[in-house]
Design a protein around this motif. Structure first.
Motif, PDB file in Angstrom:
ATOM      1  N   PRO A 289     -10.049  47.697 -78.068  1.00 42.45           N
ATOM      2  CA  PRO A 289     -10.353  45.688 -78.245  1.00 42.45           C
ATOM      3  C   PRO A 289      -9.020  45.140 -78.605  1.00 42.45           C
ATOM      4  CG  PRO A 289     -10.538  47.431 -79.989  1.00 42.45           C
ATOM      5  CD  PRO A 289     -10.159  48.405 -78.916  1.00 42.45           C
ATOM      6  N   MET A 290      -7.564  45.910 -78.567  1.00 39.65           N
ATOM      7  CA  MET A 290      -6.183  45.349 -78.943  1.00 39.65           C
ATOM      8  C   MET A 290      -5.998  44.238 -77.735  1.00 39.65           C
ATOM      9  SD  MET A 290      -4.495  48.350 -80.246  1.00 39.65           S
ATOM     10  CE  MET A 290      -2.561  46.968 -80.922  1.00 39.65           C
ATOM     11  N   LEU A 291      -6.784  44.903 -76.708  1.00 40.68           N
ATOM     12  CA  LEU A 291      -6.574  44.222 -75.252  1.00 40.68           C
ATOM     13  C   LEU A 291      -6.946  43.220 -74.583  1.00 40.68           C
ATOM     14  CD1 LEU A 291      -4.500  47.777 -73.205  1.00 40.68           C
ATOM     15  CD2 LEU A 291      -3.873  45.576 -74.393  1.00 40.68           C
ATOM     16  N   HIS A 292      -8.421  42.874 -74.587  1.00 36.58           N
ATOM     17  CA  HIS A 292      -9.460  42.900 -74.190  1.00 36.58           C
ATOM     18  C   HIS A 292      -9.588  41.208 -74.065  1.00 36.58           C
ATOM     19  CE1 HIS A 292     -14.138  42.273 -74.115  1.00 36.58           C
ATOM     20  NE2 HIS A 292     -14.130  41.582 -74.740  1.00 36.58           N
ATOM     21  N   TYR A 293      -8.479  40.213 -74.817  1.00 31.33           N
ATOM     22  CA  TYR A 293      -8.685  38.769 -74.515  1.00 31.33           C
ATOM     23  C   TYR A 293      -6.683  38.983 -73.615  1.00 31.33           C
ATOM     24  CZ  TYR A 293     -11.901  38.734 -77.893  1.00 31.33           C
ATOM     25  OH  TYR A 293     -13.486  38.986 -78.742  1.00 31.33           O
ATOM     26  N   ASP A 294      -6.662  39.781 -73.712  1.00 36.87           N
ATOM     27  CA  ASP A 294      -5.268  39.382 -72.398  1.00 36.87           C
ATOM     28  C   ASP A 294      -5.236  39.017 -71.778  1.00 36.87           C
ATOM     29  OD1 ASP A 294      -3.769  40.878 -70.582  1.00 36.87           O
ATOM     30  OD2 ASP A 294      -1.946  40.192 -73.055  1.00 36.87           O
ATOM     31  N   PRO A 295      -4.812  37.980 -70.882  1.00 39.93           N
ATOM     32  CA  PRO A 295      -5.077  37.422 -69.267  1.00 39.93           C
ATOM     33  C   PRO A 295      -4.768  38.240 -68.590  1.00 39.93           C
ATOM     34  CG  PRO A 295      -4.658  36.171 -71.321  1.00 39.93           C
ATOM     35  CD  PRO A 295      -3.707  36.662 -71.058  1.00 39.93           C
ATOM     36  N   SER A 296      -3.807  39.299 -68.643  1.00 37.43           N
ATOM     37  CA  SER A 296      -3.596  40.018 -67.743  1.00 37.43           C
ATOM     38  C   SER A 296      -4.312  41.447 -67.449  1.00 37.43           C
ATOM     39  CB  SER A 296      -2.088  40.790 -67.782  1.00 37.43           C
ATOM     40  OG  SER A 296      -1.641  41.399 -68.505  1.00 37.43           O
ATOM     41  N   HIS A 297      -4.673  41.221 -68.545  1.00 31.29           N
ATOM     42  CA  HIS A 297      -5.383  42.605 -68.571  1.00 31.29           C
ATOM     43  C   HIS A 297      -7.100  42.095 -67.872  1.00 31.29           C
ATOM     44  CE1 HIS A 297      -7.797  46.117 -70.397  1.00 31.29           C
ATOM     45  NE2 HIS A 297      -6.829  46.474 -69.787  1.00 31.29           N
ATOM     46  N   ILE A 298      -7.314  41.110 -68.644  1.00 27.32           N
ATOM     47  CA  ILE A 298      -8.550  40.579 -67.470  1.00 27.32           C
ATOM     48  C   ILE A 298      -8.835  40.431 -66.281  1.00 27.32           C
ATOM     49  CG2 ILE A 298     -10.175  38.273 -68.081  1.00 27.32           C
ATOM     50  CD1 ILE A 298      -9.157  37.551 -70.664  1.00 27.32           C
ATOM     51  N   TRP A 299      -7.675  39.992 -66.235  1.00 31.80           N
ATOM     52  CA  TRP A 299      -7.333  39.650 -64.658  1.00 31.80           C
ATOM     53  C   TRP A 299      -7.552  41.199 -63.513  1.00 31.80           C
ATOM     54  CZ3 TRP A 299      -3.816  42.044 -61.243  1.00 31.80           C
ATOM     55  CH2 TRP A 299      -3.582  41.364 -60.400  1.00 31.80           C
ATOM     56  N   LEU A 300      -6.910  42.360 -64.685  1.00 28.45           N
ATOM     57  CA  LEU A 300      -7.255  43.554 -63.867  1.00 28.45           C
ATOM     58  C   LEU A 300      -8.614  44.319 -63.976  1.00 28.45           C
ATOM     59  CD1 LEU A 300      -5.908  46.002 -62.361  1.00 28.45           C
ATOM     60  CD2 LEU A 300      -5.148  46.793 -65.217  1.00 28.45           C
ATOM     61  N   ARG A 301      -8.667  43.718 -64.662  1.00 31.59           N
ATOM     62  CA  ARG A 301     -10.193  44.436 -65.321  1.00 31.59           C
ATOM     63  C   ARG A 301     -11.254  43.455 -63.836  1.00 31.59           C
ATOM     64  NH1 ARG A 301      -9.700  43.362 -70.972  1.00 31.59           N
ATOM     65  NH2 ARG A 301     -12.014  41.953 -70.696  1.00 31.59           N
ATOM     66  N   GLN A 302     -11.355  42.636 -63.928  1.00 30.19           N
ATOM     67  CA  GLN A 302     -12.325  41.443 -62.582  1.00 30.19           C
ATOM     68  C   GLN A 302     -11.674  42.169 -60.790  1.00 30.19           C
ATOM     69  OE1 GLN A 302     -14.541  39.333 -63.789  1.00 30.19           O
ATOM     70  NE2 GLN A 302     -15.381  40.316 -61.333  1.00 30.19           N
ATOM     71  N   LEU A 303     -10.457  42.049 -60.786  1.00 29.87           N
ATOM     72  CA  LEU A 303     -10.308  43.012 -59.636  1.00 29.87           C
ATOM     73  C   LEU A 303     -10.460  44.207 -59.547  1.00 29.87           C
ATOM     74  CD1 LEU A 303      -6.774  42.381 -58.154  1.00 29.87           C
ATOM     75  CD2 LEU A 303      -8.062  45.060 -58.586  1.00 29.87           C
ATOM     76  N   ILE A 304     -10.760  45.145 -60.643  1.00 30.71           N
ATOM     77  CA  ILE A 304     -11.352  46.440 -60.446  1.00 30.71           C
ATOM     78  C   ILE A 304     -12.453  46.091 -59.870  1.00 30.71           C
ATOM     79  CG2 ILE A 304     -11.443  48.181 -61.456  1.00 30.71           C
ATOM     80  CD1 ILE A 304      -8.746  48.194 -62.447  1.00 30.71           C
ATOM     81  N   ALA A 305     -13.505  45.478 -61.090  1.00 31.60           N
ATOM     82  CA  ALA A 305     -15.085  45.460 -60.893  1.00 31.60           C
ATOM     83  C   ALA A 305     -15.371  44.920 -59.477  1.00 31.60           C
ATOM     84  CB  ALA A 305     -15.411  44.445 -61.965  1.00 31.60           C
ATOM     85  N   ASP A 306     -14.361  43.973 -58.703  1.00 32.16           N
ATOM     86  CA  ASP A 306     -14.650  43.220 -57.504  1.00 32.16           C
ATOM     87  C   ASP A 306     -14.572  44.282 -56.608  1.00 32.16           C
ATOM     88  OD1 ASP A 306     -15.420  40.818 -58.521  1.00 32.16           O
ATOM     89  OD2 ASP A 306     -12.884  40.370 -58.148  1.00 32.16           O
TER      90      ASP A 306
END
Length: 317
Positions: A289-306
């Motif tokens: 949860p420490m990284l949940h709102y981090d913009p770079s982390h959000i970008w990475l998660r979306q890329l992996i999901a895609d």
């Protein structure tokens, strides 16, 4: 208790104390004196009516109450940080951020190459540090030392976020010269010699016990429900190995279908459906949860999901 009368800095103290399990180290991390932190711990003990940290033969240990509330404290502090920290725009093309990803050998074989290819195209300055399950603990993840864990999880701390990337089933890889190809049924499967491959979970792994099929994973558990047991000749933890080993015309590798389809393209092996029902499994990514709102982390998660979604589309064709 009136929350307005409580110094919320005590939550910061509690969080670091439970991470470090040492007043001295915690005071150094926070940047205050040891007596000041000791006083803060005393106030926390009075407010929460619990010792929180107790001395044992191995040093300081957290009480069961402290362990239970720590994830809630982390969520509160993370949410507070989002309120007071200005949102930064993440620019993938110019970023040189290091992402540390724990990935099982299965995920590393079938997912990470496509993820890294996509990242090299859109964010060439980003650095990837790929870790194995043996390198990482849940505590490392919880503290944000590891950005993501990609694996098949039997259990996970309730505070973690998670997302299913795909479901996979199982296939068998065999040499076309293997006599079993002509009659691939349960009887011939059980009479054959098998390659076992798996490495899931976090922490250091140990050797398996071939006599205890209950701990060998989905395939052997499925056989156990039928009252059957296969003959395992080779145990390996690397998903690159089965295709090489199955080139022997007396061995069978039963492994996730995405790996089987990928490896059969590089060999003369053939794919056969298992002659019994094996439940599907989910590949997930999980993060603190420490990284949940981090913009770079959000970008990475979306890329992996895609990338995972594209992989599912390709496998359906």
């Amino acid at each position: 208790m009136n929350i307005r009368r409580v110094d919320l800095n005590l939550l910061v103290y509690l969080d670091i104390l439970l991470q470090e399990l040492s007043v001295t180290r915690a005071a150094d991390r926070i940047g205050i004196t040891q007596p000041a932190l000791s006083n803060g711990l005393k106030r926390l003990r009075e407010i929460l009516d619990d010792p929180l940290l107790v001395r044992t033969g191995a040093g300081m240990s957290a009480t069961s109450f402290a362990k239970a509330i720590h994830p809630k404290v982390r969520v509160i502090l993370n949410d507070a940080e989002q309120v007071f920290t200005s949102r930064q725009v993440f620019e993938p093309k110019t970023s040189d951020r290091v992402f540390r990803i724990m990935c099982s050998d299965y995920g590393e074989a079938v997912l990470l190459p496509a993820v890294i290819k996509r990242i090299r195209e859109s964010a060439p300055g980003i650095i990837f540090d790929c870790l194995t399950p043996s390198d990482v603990s849940y505590k490392d993840m919880e503290q944000g030392k590891v950005d993501l864990a990609i694996n098949r999880f039997n259990e996970m701390p309730s505070s973690f976020h998670q997302q299913t990337l795909w479901c996979d089933h199982f296939s068998c890889l065999v040499n076309p010269m293997n006599p079993i190809v002509k009659q691939f049924d349960l009887t011939s499967y059980l009479n054959a010699q098998h390659i076992w491959v798996s490495k899931t979970g976090l922490g250091v792994g140990f050797g398996v016990n071939p006599k205890k099929s209950g701990g060998l994973g989905w395939i052997d558990q499925a056989l156990s429900r039928l009252g059957k047991k296969r003959k395992i000749t080779i145990f390996t933890r690397h998903y690159q190995m089965p295709a090489l080993l199955a080139m022997n015309n007396d061995l069978i590798a039963t492994l996730p279908s995405k790996v089987a389809k990928m490896q059969v393209k590089r060999s003369e092996l053939v794919i056969k459906e298992p002659p019994f029902q094996i439940p599907e499994f989910e590949l997930k990514m999980a993060w603190s949860p420490m990284l949940h709102y981090d913009p770079s982390h959000i970008w990475l998660r979306q890329l992996i999901a895609d990338v995972a979604s594209d992989s599912n589309d390709d496998s359906d064709e």
